[in-house]
Write a protein that holds these residues in place. Structure first.
Motif, PDB file in Angstrom:
ATOM      1  N   LYS A  46      20.917 -71.453 -96.228  1.00  0.00           N
ATOM      2  CA  LYS A  46      21.040 -72.669 -95.430  1.00  0.00           C
ATOM      3  C   LYS A  46      19.704 -73.371 -95.195  1.00  0.00           C
ATOM      4  CE  LYS A  46      25.083 -70.822 -93.015  1.00  0.00           C
ATOM      5  NZ  LYS A  46      25.674 -70.454 -91.713  1.00  0.00           N
ATOM      6  N   ALA A  47      18.621 -72.771 -95.692  1.00  0.00           N
ATOM      7  CA  ALA A  47      17.301 -73.379 -95.497  1.00  0.00           C
ATOM      8  C   ALA A  47      17.189 -74.661 -96.317  1.00  0.00           C
ATOM      9  CB  ALA A  47      16.208 -72.399 -95.897  1.00  0.00           C
ATOM     10  N   LYS A  48      16.664 -75.700 -95.703  1.00  0.00           N
ATOM     11  CA  LYS A  48      16.539 -76.993 -96.367  1.00  0.00           C
ATOM     12  C   LYS A  48      15.093 -77.260 -96.762  1.00  0.00           C
ATOM     13  CE  LYS A  48      20.415 -78.972 -93.779  1.00  0.00           C
ATOM     14  NZ  LYS A  48      20.865 -80.060 -92.866  1.00  0.00           N
ATOM     15  N   THR A  49      14.938 -78.185 -97.689  1.00  0.00           N
ATOM     16  CA  THR A  49      13.601 -78.580 -98.114  1.00  0.00           C
ATOM     17  C   THR A  49      12.861 -79.241 -96.956  1.00  0.00           C
ATOM     18  OG1 THR A  49      14.301 -78.908-100.397  1.00  0.00           O
ATOM     19  CG2 THR A  49      12.276 -80.010 -99.719  1.00  0.00           C
ATOM     20  N   VAL A  50      11.618 -78.843 -96.773  1.00  0.00           N
ATOM     21  CA  VAL A  50      10.780 -79.437 -95.727  1.00  0.00           C
ATOM     22  C   VAL A  50      10.058 -80.638 -96.322  1.00  0.00           C
ATOM     23  CG1 VAL A  50       8.824 -79.088 -94.179  1.00  0.00           C
ATOM     24  CG2 VAL A  50      10.470 -77.249 -94.544  1.00  0.00           C
ATOM     25  N   ARG A  51      10.341 -81.798 -95.804  1.00  0.00           N
ATOM     26  CA  ARG A  51       9.686 -83.006 -96.288  1.00  0.00           C
ATOM     27  C   ARG A  51       8.432 -83.271 -95.452  1.00  0.00           C
ATOM     28  NH1 ARG A  51      10.564 -84.311-101.083  1.00  0.00           N
ATOM     29  NH2 ARG A  51       9.603 -86.303-100.541  1.00  0.00           N
ATOM     30  N   ASN A  52       7.329 -83.465 -96.129  1.00  0.00           N
ATOM     31  CA  ASN A  52       6.081 -83.764 -95.431  1.00  0.00           C
ATOM     32  C   ASN A  52       5.303 -84.769 -96.277  1.00  0.00           C
ATOM     33  OD1 ASN A  52       3.768 -83.831 -93.909  1.00  0.00           O
ATOM     34  ND2 ASN A  52       3.655 -81.629 -93.618  1.00  0.00           N
ATOM     35  N   ASP A  53       5.780 -85.993 -96.273  1.00  0.00           N
ATOM     36  CA  ASP A  53       5.168 -87.025 -97.099  1.00  0.00           C
ATOM     37  C   ASP A  53       3.766 -87.398 -96.623  1.00  0.00           C
ATOM     38  OD1 ASP A  53       7.466 -87.197 -98.660  1.00  0.00           O
ATOM     39  OD2 ASP A  53       8.411 -88.592 -97.262  1.00  0.00           O
ATOM     40  N   SER A  54       3.432 -87.047 -95.368  1.00  0.00           N
ATOM     41  CA  SER A  54       2.102 -87.363 -94.853  1.00  0.00           C
ATOM     42  C   SER A  54       1.070 -86.298 -95.230  1.00  0.00           C
ATOM     43  CB  SER A  54       2.157 -87.489 -93.323  1.00  0.00           C
ATOM     44  OG  SER A  54       2.544 -86.259 -92.735  1.00  0.00           O
ATOM     45  N   LEU A  55       1.523 -85.234 -95.909  1.00  0.00           N
ATOM     46  CA  LEU A  55       0.630 -84.157 -96.325  1.00  0.00           C
ATOM     47  C   LEU A  55      -0.445 -84.703 -97.250  1.00  0.00           C
ATOM     48  CD1 LEU A  55       0.728 -81.034 -95.810  1.00  0.00           C
ATOM     49  CD2 LEU A  55       1.710 -80.832 -98.089  1.00  0.00           C
ATOM     50  N   ASN A  56      -1.694 -84.367 -96.973  1.00  0.00           N
ATOM     51  CA  ASN A  56      -2.802 -84.842 -97.817  1.00  0.00           C
ATOM     52  C   ASN A  56      -3.870 -83.754 -97.875  1.00  0.00           C
ATOM     53  OD1 ASN A  56      -4.520 -86.416 -99.359  1.00  0.00           O
ATOM     54  ND2 ASN A  56      -5.444 -87.391 -97.555  1.00  0.00           N
ATOM     55  N   ILE A  57      -3.609 -82.750 -98.691  1.00  0.00           N
ATOM     56  CA  ILE A  57      -4.497 -81.600 -98.763  1.00  0.00           C
ATOM     57  C   ILE A  57      -5.717 -81.919 -99.625  1.00  0.00           C
ATOM     58  CG2 ILE A  57      -4.696 -79.232 -99.639  1.00  0.00           C
ATOM     59  CD1 ILE A  57      -1.755 -78.842 -98.906  1.00  0.00           C
ATOM     60  N   LYS A  58      -6.884 -81.825 -99.007  1.00  0.00           N
ATOM     61  CA  LYS A  58      -8.166 -81.921 -99.716  1.00  0.00           C
ATOM     62  C   LYS A  58      -8.960 -80.687 -99.274  1.00  0.00           C
ATOM     63  CE  LYS A  58     -10.445 -85.722 -99.636  1.00  0.00           C
ATOM     64  NZ  LYS A  58     -11.172 -86.921 -99.123  1.00  0.00           N
ATOM     65  N   GLY A  59      -8.844 -79.626-100.046  1.00  0.00           N
ATOM     66  CA  GLY A  59      -9.383 -78.380 -99.532  1.00  0.00           C
ATOM     67  C   GLY A  59     -10.069 -77.498-100.546  1.00  0.00           C
ATOM     68  N   ILE A  60     -10.222 -76.243-100.133  1.00  0.00           N
ATOM     69  CA  ILE A  60     -10.957 -75.282-100.947  1.00  0.00           C
ATOM     70  C   ILE A  60     -10.422 -73.882-100.669  1.00  0.00           C
ATOM     71  CG2 ILE A  60     -12.773 -74.840 -99.215  1.00  0.00           C
ATOM     72  CD1 ILE A  60     -14.787 -74.940-101.583  1.00  0.00           C
ATOM     73  N   ASN A  61     -10.429 -73.030-101.689  1.00  0.00           N
ATOM     74  CA  ASN A  61     -10.090 -71.617-101.517  1.00  0.00           C
ATOM     75  C   ASN A  61     -11.288 -70.919-100.889  1.00  0.00           C
ATOM     76  OD1 ASN A  61      -7.429 -70.907-103.298  1.00  0.00           O
ATOM     77  ND2 ASN A  61      -8.544 -72.641-104.173  1.00  0.00           N
ATOM     78  N   TYR A  62     -11.011 -70.070 -99.891  1.00  0.00           N
ATOM     79  CA  TYR A  62     -12.125 -69.531 -99.124  1.00  0.00           C
ATOM     80  C   TYR A  62     -12.126 -68.014 -99.019  1.00  0.00           C
ATOM     81  CZ  TYR A  62     -15.143 -68.254 -95.245  1.00  0.00           C
ATOM     82  OH  TYR A  62     -16.115 -67.651 -94.476  1.00  0.00           O
ATOM     83  N   TYR A  63     -13.304 -67.441 -99.295  1.00  0.00           N
ATOM     84  CA  TYR A  63     -13.681 -66.080 -98.930  1.00  0.00           C
ATOM     85  C   TYR A  63     -15.102 -66.131 -98.375  1.00  0.00           C
ATOM     86  CZ  TYR A  63      -9.872 -63.479-101.216  1.00  0.00           C
ATOM     87  OH  TYR A  63      -8.655 -62.938-101.560  1.00  0.00           O
ATOM     88  N   PRO A  64     -15.414 -65.311 -97.380  1.00  0.00           N
ATOM     89  CA  PRO A  64     -16.815 -65.215 -96.940  1.00  0.00           C
ATOM     90  C   PRO A  64     -17.681 -64.708 -98.097  1.00  0.00           C
ATOM     91  CG  PRO A  64     -15.333 -64.159 -95.371  1.00  0.00           C
ATOM     92  CD  PRO A  64     -14.517 -64.445 -96.593  1.00  0.00           C
TER      93      PRO A  64
END
Length: 505
Positions: free
Chosen positions: A205-223
């Motif tokens: 019953k889980a539905k698709t989560v719409r997030n049109d405002s999503l704007n990921i500008k990122g980086i993969n991180y480890y110390p």
């Protein structure tokens, strides 16, 4: 001399007497111990399995309003444990076509039906891999003498694969209702009757989560000091806070971090690890950074009998973080397609499909993705995920067409280039490798393509590392040295030329 010999003989007799008495006492103690452990499940269980370690489906009891005698919590816990053990040993029996363990949890008459079914499957070269994922039992009756119990178990979610001569002929997930009668025999709640009264296909019953405002500008991180061991003994909130400020000041808005399955305790998540994970999200929130949490890093089993353990792990992590303001998305697994050859594509995809459902059921707000290692695999389960993510370490000249082809297949789903980068190592073990200048040029060009295709992105990675665990890339020095130099900041903390293009062309 005669007196001396008598003393020696007397000493020997005394010692012998003491030894005989000790042996008698030891024997009596062993018999007493044996007689008092006759009802101990851990010593009686012939399967050499413990449900607590190998089988943890979700179970939700209805409020106790049964007929007959009221049932106390001790009896209810014993009934639940034996009930789940009965399911588990039956799964093992059907997978191996053996009778091992069944007599501990089924009465004589119930075992006859199981034995007949096993014999038939064995004759037809049929095996069944199955597990139950969710139970919703209700106690209907508990006898006055405490020797019989009746339950109805509704909406039991079962996954099964049926093989004939090692060839998969059916894979299905269904929801069923069972009526079960138990008898208490020799300290065990054994199943006398187990009847399936209703079955229907499982519907998520889980539905698709719409997030049109999503704007990921990122980086993969480890110390930098302890990559791939972010939540270990050297965990430092000061270091992470400093690094998150660098990331924010560089014009990025998000980080991707990794939760390793075994490191976090597998089915029983370690509280101290979870505390460090929550603190990391707190530190990100302080810098106004969003966090994509990648689950199940370094996990690679996928077998059906392992599903209840992984869902138990995921539910603990997701439940703890789902209300955190810094959380932006769940990444089910990092590069699971690399396990297709060794674990079987069907096994991996079925597990991913189930885990998406579990995460969405636990957290209906945040989007879910899978970190595929290439664009070719990124269309798998595209209708189940909310974000399509892919990694790209191939020739940049092919990226444009790869993105166009992928967009055509996924239609309107948000697309994230979740990992990309170029090592700046060109030393002894790779004399023809790329330089720091080559790395900067690479990031300039790929950011131009990111802008052209309006992609969301997360680059690899903030720092060059001084040490890489062998579990990540193996022991080959040319692979390890190359992996150390993907960062925008070198091992001495100096910004590399590529840092200019960490967030823009």
């Amino acid at each position: 001399m005669v007196g001396l010999n008598k003393n020696i003989l007397r000493t020997i007799l005394i010692i012998s007497y003491i030894m005989v008495i000790a042996l008698i006492i030891s024997g009596v103690s062993a018999v007493f111990s044996y007689l008092n452990t006759g009802a101990d499940r851990s010593t009686m269980l012939h399967t050499e399995i413990q449900k607590e370690t190998h089988y943890l489906p979700q179970i939700h009891w209805a409020p106790l309003k049964n007929e007959g005698r009221p049932m106390d919590s001790e009896n209810l816990n014993a009934l639940q444990n034996d009930y789940l053990n009965a399911w588990y040993v039956k799964h093992i029996a059907y997978k191996t076509n053996s009778k091992t363990g069944l007599k501990d949890y089924y009465t004589d008459s119930a075992r006859k039906n199981l034995y007949d079914f096993i014999a038939l499957n064995k004759a037809e070269a049929i095996t069944i891999e199955a597990t139950t994922l969710t139970h919703n039992p209700r106690l209907e009756f508990f006898s006055e003498d405490g020797q019989m119990a009746v339950i109805t178990d509704r909406d039991v979610v079962e996954f099964k694969r049926i093989f004939k001569a090692n060839t998969l002929i059916l894979e299905t997930t269904e929801t069923a209702t069972y009526n079960i009668v138990f008898l208490l025999e020799d300290g065990f709640w054994r199943i006398r009757h187990l009847v399936k009264t209703a079955t229907q296909p499982y519907q998520n019953k889980a539905k698709t989560v719409r997030n049109d405002s999503l704007n990921i500008k990122g980086i993969n991180y480890y110390p930098q000091a302890h990559p791939w061991d972010m939540f270990g003994d050297d965990f430092s909130k000061e270091t992470i806070a400093k690094d998150f400020k660098i990331i924010k000041d560089a014009g990025l808005n998000s980080v991707r971090i990794f939760v390793q399955y075994e490191d976090f305790g597998k089915a029983n998540v370690k509280p101290e690890k979870l505390e460090k994970l929550i603190l990391t999200l707190d530190l990100a929130e302080a810098q106004q950074l969003k966090v994509m949490v990648t689950l199940f890093d370094f996990y690679g089993d996928y077998t059906v009998m392992d599903w209840t353990l992984t869902q138990h792990h995921a539910k603990q992590i997701v439940s703890a973080l789902k209300h955190h303001k810094a959380l932006v998305a769940w990444d089910i697994k990092n590069e699971p397609n690399l396990d297709f050859e060794s674990r079987g594509k069907a096994n991996v995809v079925a597990w991913l499909n189930h885990m998406i459902d579990l995460v969405k059921k636990t957290d209906s707000i945040h989007p879910v993705t899978i970190g595929w290692s290439n664009t070719k695999s990124a269309t798998i389960l595209k209708d189940k995920v909310d974000i399509v993510s892919f990694h790209y370490y191939e020739d940049l000249s092919h990226l444009d067409q790869a993105i166009i082809t992928l967009k055509d297949k996924i239609h309107d789903k948000p697309l994230v280039l979740q990992e990309f980068g170029l090592s700046s190592y060109s030393g002894l073990w790779n004399p023809f490798g790329s330089t720091k200048t080559n790395q900067a040029d690479y990031h300039k060009k790929i950011q131009e393509q990111i802008a052209t295709h309006q992609l969301q992105f997360m680059s690899w990675t903030l720092y060059d590392f001084t040490a890489i665990p062998t579990a990540v890339v193996g022991k080959l020095p040319w692979r390890r040295e190359t992996q150390k130099h993907f960062g925008f900041i070198n091992e001495n903390g100096t910004l590399k030329p590529s840092f200019t293009y960490i967030s823009k062309p």
